[in-house]
Design an enzyme around this catalytic site. Structure first.
Site, PDB file in Angstrom:
ATOM      1  N   ASP A 283      -8.002  -9.345   4.209  1.00 42.18           N
ATOM      2  CA  ASP A 283      -7.766  -8.003   5.024  1.00 42.18           C
ATOM      3  C   ASP A 283      -8.846  -8.005   6.036  1.00 42.18           C
ATOM      4  O   ASP A 283      -9.646  -7.143   6.013  1.00 42.18           O
ATOM      5  CB  ASP A 283      -7.868  -6.826   4.028  1.00 42.18           C
ATOM      6  CG  ASP A 283      -7.466  -5.609   4.872  1.00 42.18           C
ATOM      7  OD1 ASP A 283      -6.982  -5.708   6.065  1.00 42.18           O
ATOM      8  OD2 ASP A 283      -7.392  -4.509   4.444  1.00 42.18           O
TER       9      ASP A 283
ATOM     10  N   GLU B 239       0.790  -1.233  -0.137  1.00 43.25           N
ATOM     11  CA  GLU B 239       0.166  -0.019  -0.087  1.00 43.25           C
ATOM     12  C   GLU B 239       0.804   1.240   0.110  1.00 43.25           C
ATOM     13  O   GLU B 239       0.499   2.167   0.862  1.00 43.25           O
ATOM     14  CB  GLU B 239      -0.880  -0.121   1.340  1.00 43.25           C
ATOM     15  CG  GLU B 239      -1.933  -1.095   1.232  1.00 43.25           C
ATOM     16  CD  GLU B 239      -2.817  -1.075   2.249  1.00 43.25           C
ATOM     17  OE1 GLU B 239      -2.627  -0.758   3.061  1.00 43.25           O
ATOM     18  OE2 GLU B 239      -4.335  -1.590   2.061  1.00 43.25           O
TER      19      GLU B 239
ATOM     20  N   GLU C 117     -12.611  -1.965  12.110  1.00 41.32           N
ATOM     21  CA  GLU C 117     -12.730  -1.141  10.754  1.00 41.32           C
ATOM     22  C   GLU C 117     -14.081  -1.903  10.008  1.00 41.32           C
ATOM     23  O   GLU C 117     -14.482  -0.943   9.294  1.00 41.32           O
ATOM     24  CB  GLU C 117     -11.468  -1.385  10.192  1.00 41.32           C
ATOM     25  CG  GLU C 117     -11.194  -0.615   8.773  1.00 41.32           C
ATOM     26  CD  GLU C 117     -10.032  -0.852   8.120  1.00 41.32           C
ATOM     27  OE1 GLU C 117      -8.986  -1.395   8.750  1.00 41.32           O
ATOM     28  OE2 GLU C 117      -9.631  -0.167   6.905  1.00 41.32           O
TER      29      GLU C 117
HETATM   30  C1  BDP Z   1      -6.149  -2.075   6.177  1.00 45.33           C
HETATM   31  C2  BDP Z   1      -6.314  -0.918   6.508  1.00 45.33           C
HETATM   32  C3  BDP Z   1      -5.356   0.058   6.239  1.00 45.33           C
HETATM   33  C4  BDP Z   1      -4.041  -0.516   6.934  1.00 45.33           C
HETATM   34  C5  BDP Z   1      -3.920  -1.858   6.415  1.00 45.33           C
HETATM   35  C6  BDP Z   1      -2.668  -2.602   6.657  1.00 45.33           C
HETATM   36  O1  BDP Z   1      -7.691  -0.224   5.819  1.00 45.33           O
HETATM   37  O2  BDP Z   1      -5.400   1.239   7.009  1.00 45.33           O
HETATM   38  O3  BDP Z   1      -2.913   0.494   6.710  1.00 45.33           O
HETATM   39  O4  BDP Z   1      -4.797  -2.645   6.568  1.00 45.33           O
HETATM   40  O5  BDP Z   1      -2.954  -3.500   7.603  1.00 45.33           O
HETATM   41  O6  BDP Z   1      -7.116  -2.963   6.350  1.00 45.33           O
HETATM   42  O7  BDP Z   1      -1.568  -2.252   6.601  1.00 45.33           O
END
Ligand code: BDP
Length: 689
Positions: A364, A290, A392
């Site tokens: 996730d 990401e 979340e």
């Molecule tokens: C996702 C979240 C994000 C996190 C990512 C992670 O939306 O904010 O940075 O996981 O685990 O679920 O790095």
């Protein structure tokens, strides 16, 4: 006129005390502990244990036991931090965190003994003893031995230096970096007590989307101040480190780990930290994920990238947690398959002090996923399971969802890689993404405290039942006369969220950015693998992701491939995760996929309605403040469950054009209405700071 005083337990409570409420026991005058005896008083962990015992026993029994290095009175509680045991208890000496409780023997003067091979074990034993008293009506009567299953029992804060919290729904970060190191909020001590009471021994203070400034010298001095407060509670601090910190902070021209200057930079930085914090835990790294920098920018693998940091930590006994949460839409492979594809070939290539941290599911933190195929698939890599306590994807703070059941489900799944192997056998630790913030009740809602609690309890003993943990938590938090109705609510709560957000194995259907509410129609994001349409693949003919055709299923053991390979044998709660099926495909219930979706979304809403109703009966049994907040939140949850159902069904129906089955209301509004809803200020959506 006679007035009746409010019973003490029904005085308004704000939730700050968590599960450490220590209320006066109804039968308190039948119990006595006159002394807490320990002959090694200078150890800070023992002092913490003694202080907690004095605090808890005074509150519960109505008298404060004295501290004494020797037994001088009857009814003493003995703390033995360096006991070496014979025979059956010998394994206690092997696990320095274990403890044993020995109840009073008739002929002895002292009453009870908590023994361990370290002061840390005594601390855990003290909290255990207090818990038994809080939950019960008598001193524990049986010899008890308890040892943690994992050495790493972690809370991962996604807290930024500016006090925003990524995916945080409980206010600001509890770390006030601006006032540190000079001012220590007493709340930090209570935070440490709470963690120690459930066996948490490691805390990552900062966000995985890391800022290089986390490693700045002044931040390290501030971190030291936090470490000093947490240490007496047996908790080590960790920080997140950004792979590009050598350039961003050290002014080097590269962060390529092959360059000697870069290696030296990490070594110097690590040694600076250990000068300040001799028991520093280590780093957690999110790399090449990401948008985070990582070794792949230099053509190197995760193992090669981890090496430079792991080598810098090794001489000090530090560990490196390296996350396996990686995916890339430039790679034409199912996102669910990418972590395994990346990390399986690296088995055996990580340094000994590296733990690869793997999310519980392959995508996730969704309300339901199968277990990550990495569990059980690597022999020479130490794995830590990462779960998300902050909700979340399960309704933020206002929806009631007890996650103990979700984590139990994954921990107890057989990997089928080896006989009798469960996922829980394949890991060396559990890390939970924190739901803790500066809200008075810590977690944004009273029920979210149960997820913090379950995280600690399951990482101590992953074989425990989620129900048993819920029982404990309710009894400690609300009192033992309400355990049955509240545990019943908790045990059904996560499945209700699954039903109204993503039944039959549907996943990743939330709105963009903040992830608050439904967005199954979203298909225009920068990355294909962020779009809900990527995950559900619904069209006029059918719905679901065919992970047999994609090959993802081959990452699992043969037994799972057989079971999940055929829609007839795939458990229906994962059906559309593994298969793309026609809307008319008939399920066990006799309903079609479309009818079953309508049924399950509606069932989720009905369950929340029922839970709300059940809660309303507790009005005289829960203190007014907590009762009201929970009731109000359940009202929000019911409204939002209906929103999820209606928005989702309106969208699916726009694709399949099928009529709503008889007996079920169609959505209240047209699809466009739901598509037009925006929430620009929903909390928790931040990658900055
Ligand atoms: C996702 C979240 C994000 C996190 C990512 C992670 O939306 O904010 O940075 O996981 O685990 O679920 O790095």
């Amino acid at each position: 006129m006679e007035t009746t005083a409010t019973p003490p337990s029904l005085k308004p409570e704000d939730g700050y005390e968590l599960w450490l409420r220590y209320r006066l026991l109804p039968s308190h005058d039948q119990f006595k502990i006159s002394q807490i005896v320990c002959n090694e008083s200078s150890d800070p962990l023992l002092s913490a244990a003694v202080a907690e015992l004095q605090r808890g026993l005074e509150a519960m029994l109505g008298h404060r036991p004295e501290f004494s290095p020797v037994v001088t009175q009857d009814h003493a509680l003995l703390l033995q931090p360096s006991q070496v045991y014979p025979g059956a208890l010998a394994h206690l000496t092997l696990n320095h965190e274990a403890f044993a409780y020995l109840p009073k023997r008739a002929e002895e003067r002292q009453s009870h003994t908590i023994s361990a091979s370290s002061s840390r074990g005594v601390l855990y034993g003290a909290f255990w003893f207090l818990r038994q008293l809080q939950m019960g009506t008598a001193f524990p009567q049986t010899l008890t031995v308890s040892a943690p299953s994992y050495s790493l029992r972690m809370v991962n804060h996604w807290d930024n230096l500016n006090r925003t919290v990524e995916r945080g729904y409980a206010g600001q970060s509890i770390w006030d970096w601006h006032k540190l190191p000079d001012y220590i909020d007493p709340r930090i001590i209570d935070y440490a007590r709470a963690n120690a009471s459930i066996g948490i021994n490691s805390v990552v203070l900062t966000n995985v989307n890391a800022n290089s400034m986390v490693l700045r010298s002044d931040t390290i001095v501030k971190t030291r101040a936090i470490a000093d407060v947490l240490r007496p509670y047996g908790i080590k601090v960790f920080l997140t480190s950004r792979f590009s910190a050598p350039e961003e902070l050290g002014n080097l021209t590269t962060s390529d780990p092959r360059v000697p200057d870069v290696q030296q930079w990490w070594c110097k930085k690590v040694s600076e930290i250990y000068d300040q914090i001799p028991d520093f835990g280590g780093f957690l790294v999110k790399a090449n994920s990401e948008g985070q920098p990582g070794p792949q920018s230099y053509g190197l693998s995760h193992a090669e990238g981890a090496r430079v940091i792991a080598d810098a930590l090794a001489p000090f006994g530090g560990v490196l947690l390296w996350r396996a949460f990686v995916y890339d839409d430039q790679i034409p492979v199912d996102r669910a398959a990418q972590a395994y594809a990346e990390f399986k070939p690296l088995d055996g290539l990580f340094q000994e002090n590296v733990f690869v941290q793997v999310k519980n599911g392959p995508i996730d933190f969704q309300p339901r996923e199968p277990f990550s195929p990495l569990f059980g698939a690597v022999d020479e890599t130490s794995l830590v399971m990462e779960v998300q306590a902050t909700k979340e994807y399960l309704g933020f703070a206002s929806h009631l969802a007890y996650l103990g059941t979700m984590w139990e489900e994954v921990l107890k799944t057989p990997t089928q890689q080896r006989p009798a192997e469960l996922v829980l056998h394949t890991i060396k630790g559990v890390a939970g993404v924190s739901n803790i913030g500066s809200d008075r009740n810590w977690c944004g809602s009273h029920f979210d405290q149960s997820n913090w609690y379950a995280l600690g309890r399951l990482s101590w003993d992953p074989t425990q039942e989620a129900r048993e943990i819920a029982n404990e938590w309710v009894s400690l938090t609300f009192g033992s006369d309400v355990t049955d109705p509240i545990v019943s609510i908790m045990m059904r709560s996560r499945e209700a969220v699954v039903d109204y957000t993503g039944p039959l194995g549907l996943t990743h259907l939330m709105a963009t950015g903040h992830h608050y509410g439904p967005g199954p129609w979203v298909n225009d994001l920068d990355r294909a693998d962020w779009n809900p349409t990527y995950f559900h693949r619904a069209n006029k003919d059918g719905i679901g992701f065919d992970r047999v055709a994609s090959g993802t299923i081959q990452q699992y053991a043969a037994g799972w491939q057989i079971l999940w390979g055929d829609p007839k044998t795939t458990p229906e709660n994962l059906l559309l995760w593994f298969h793309h099926l026609p809307w008319s495909y008939e399920l066990k219930s006799g309903r079609s996929v479309w009818e079953e979706l309508v049924y399950r979304y509606s069932r989720g809403v009905a369950e929340v309605k029922a839970i709300r109703q059940e809660w309303s009966h507790l009005t005289s049994k829960v203190d007014p403040d907590r009762f009201t907040q929970v009731a109000e939140f359940l009202k929000i949850q019911e409204k939002e469950a209906l929103w999820w159902r209606d928005a989702s069904l309106a969208y699916w129906q726009s694709l399949n054009g099928l009529p709503y089955p008889e007996g079920f209301d169609p959505p209240q509004m047209p699809l466009e209405y739901y598509q037009g809803i925006t929430h620009p200020f929903a909390p928790g959506n931040t990658h900055t700071g």
